[in-house]
Enzyme design. Structure first.
Site, PDB file in Angstrom:
ATOM      1  N   ASP A   1       0.757  -1.040   0.357  1.00 30.92           N
ATOM      2  CA  ASP A   1      -0.149   0.206  -0.567  1.00 30.92           C
ATOM      3  C   ASP A   1       0.560   1.494   0.020  1.00 30.92           C
ATOM      4  O   ASP A   1       1.704   1.046   0.768  1.00 30.92           O
ATOM      5  CB  ASP A   1      -1.097  -0.020   0.881  1.00 30.92           C
TER       6      ASP A   1
ATOM      7  N   GLU B   1      -7.702   5.517  11.663  1.00 26.72           N
ATOM      8  CA  GLU B   1      -7.244   5.490  12.983  1.00 26.72           C
ATOM      9  C   GLU B   1      -6.801   6.584  14.583  1.00 26.72           C
ATOM     10  O   GLU B   1      -6.547   6.041  15.055  1.00 26.72           O
ATOM     11  CB  GLU B   1      -5.673   5.137  13.067  1.00 26.72           C
TER      12      GLU B   1
END
Length: 403
Positions: free
Chosen positions: A40, A129
């Site tokens: 990613d 997050e």
């Protein structure tokens, strides 16, 4: 003695059954045994040579498209084109910074807008997050609003990206969605309790791959990260007129009604407004179908003066002159205009039959804000104006905007 032996054996069997059930309940592994090598990426990796990445055995790449309300990753277009041209499976993720459900909705719309026109092979990923002072209930509310809005906007499935700690302690109520888990330095992710499998595992942030300078996140993915083959709903055509506006400082409901050729009563009904005298900066106000900014038609448009406007700045923005604005609006003192005042402005493109209008960027503008104001998308503005970095536009530049 035999009786005691039988009791001992019975309790041993019960213990083994309980142990077995417990081990099954804590089982946590990939949703399928066949794993795909993935990475990613974001602009932290800079330019990536995807031919070398492909040759290194990478099969899947998740690309950061955006963050927050208006940040488009500066390498988004390059990463997408490079990955697609080399036959990699592509997914997109958005870094969420919302602190309430309204912001969550707006960020989901921004994410959907940013990837509009792009082909995704993988589920769209929510990367939420950093929670700040939000309670667990608020985090879940923000997450659900973001996911539901994103699904409605795109018709695509969503995967939750989370580290092991947050997945096990906070995000469990989202376990109806697949999990892409991050946990480093272990042979396999530790069980999180709410999910019994994962579709993605980010196992290091210090990976090294040919074609990428420096470190990159490495992942394993299962086939369940890929979008299903079920038909997706066709996206609705882009509206030619704005369907809603975002309230700016100094706006009133009566001024908005006048500007868009409707009534306060209709706006109150459409938006379930309890107090017509109380609207908020950043609030979304839905407009009746067919509403359009400007009531005069012909070769002019209507503009409502906002806090901080000057006549010279408005003239500059709309490619006209102060003298022309003074003449059209019978202004006695060009240095004296008022918040809420309606100005008639000549439309330079309305009689030309052009498919575009020209907009001059002013200080504080973003592509996201301009796209929402004119009922288009960031992707369309980038395409029309050959913009390299969607986060970098300058006051004084002109943009082509579809009519």
């Amino acid at each position: 003695m035999n009786h005691q032996k039988r009791k001992y054996i019975f309790f041993c069997l019960v213990f083994l059954v309980i142990l077995n059930i417990s081990s099954l309940s804590f089982a946590f592994g990939p949703s399928d045994s066949n794993l795909y090598d993935g990475i990613d990426v974001s602009d932290y990796q800079g330019y990536i040579n995807y031919t070398e990445v492909k040759q290194a055995g990478i099969e899947v790449v998740y690309i950061r498209s955006s963050e927050g309300f208006d940040y488009v990753d500066s390498q988004f277009e390059n990463n997408y084109q490079g990955a697609k041209e080399n036959g990699l499976k592509v997914g997109f993720y958005h870094y969420v910074t919302a602190t309430d459900v309204l912001q969550a909705r707006e960020q989901a719309e921004f994410f959907a807008d940013t990837i509009s026109g792009k082909e995704s092979d993988c589920m769209l990923a929510m990367d939420f997050e950093s929670f700040g002072d939000l309670s667990r209930e608020e985090i879940i509310a923000v997450s659900n609003e973001f996911i539901n809005t994103l699904k409605n906007e795109t018709g695509l499935e969503v995967v939750i990206y989370s580290d092991q700690s947050n997945a096990s302690s906070i995000l469990g109520q989202l376990n109806s969605y697949p999990l892409w888990i991050a946990e480093y330095g272990v042979e396999s992710p530790y069980p999180v309790g709410y999910w019994d499998s994962w579709v993605g595992w980010q196992y290091t942030d210090e990976g090294n791959i040919a074609g990428i300078e420096g470190n990159v996140d490495r992942d394993y993915f299962t086939k369940d990260i890929f979008l299903s083959e079920t038909p997706k709903p066709e996206p609705e055509p882009e509206p030619t007129n704005p369907q809603y506006i975002i309230v700016q400082y100094g706006d009133t409901l009566s001024q908005i009604a006048y500007q868009y050729g409707t009534t306060v009563a209709e706006l109150v009904r459409l938006n379930n407004i309890a107090n017509p005298n109380l609207i908020y900066v950043g609030q979304r106000i839905y407009l009746p179908n067919g509403s359009d900014e400007g009531n005069s038609g012909g070769n002019t448009i209507q503009y409502t003066v906002r806090y901080g406007n000057t006549l010279s700045q408005i003239a500059y923005q709309y490619d006209t002159t102060v003298a022309e604005l003074v003449r059209l609006n019978n202004i006695a003192n060009p240095n004296l205009i008022y918040v809420g005042q309606i100005l008639t402005i000549p439309s330079r493109s309305s009689s030309s039959g052009s498919r575009y209008i020209t907009y001059r960027i002013v200080y504080g503008d973003t592509l996201w804000g301009i796209s929402r104001r004119y009922g288009t998308t960031v992707a369309e503005l980038v395409r029309l104006n050959n913009i390299t970095n969607p986060n970098l536009i300058y006051a004084g530049e002109t943009l082509k905007i579809p009519r």
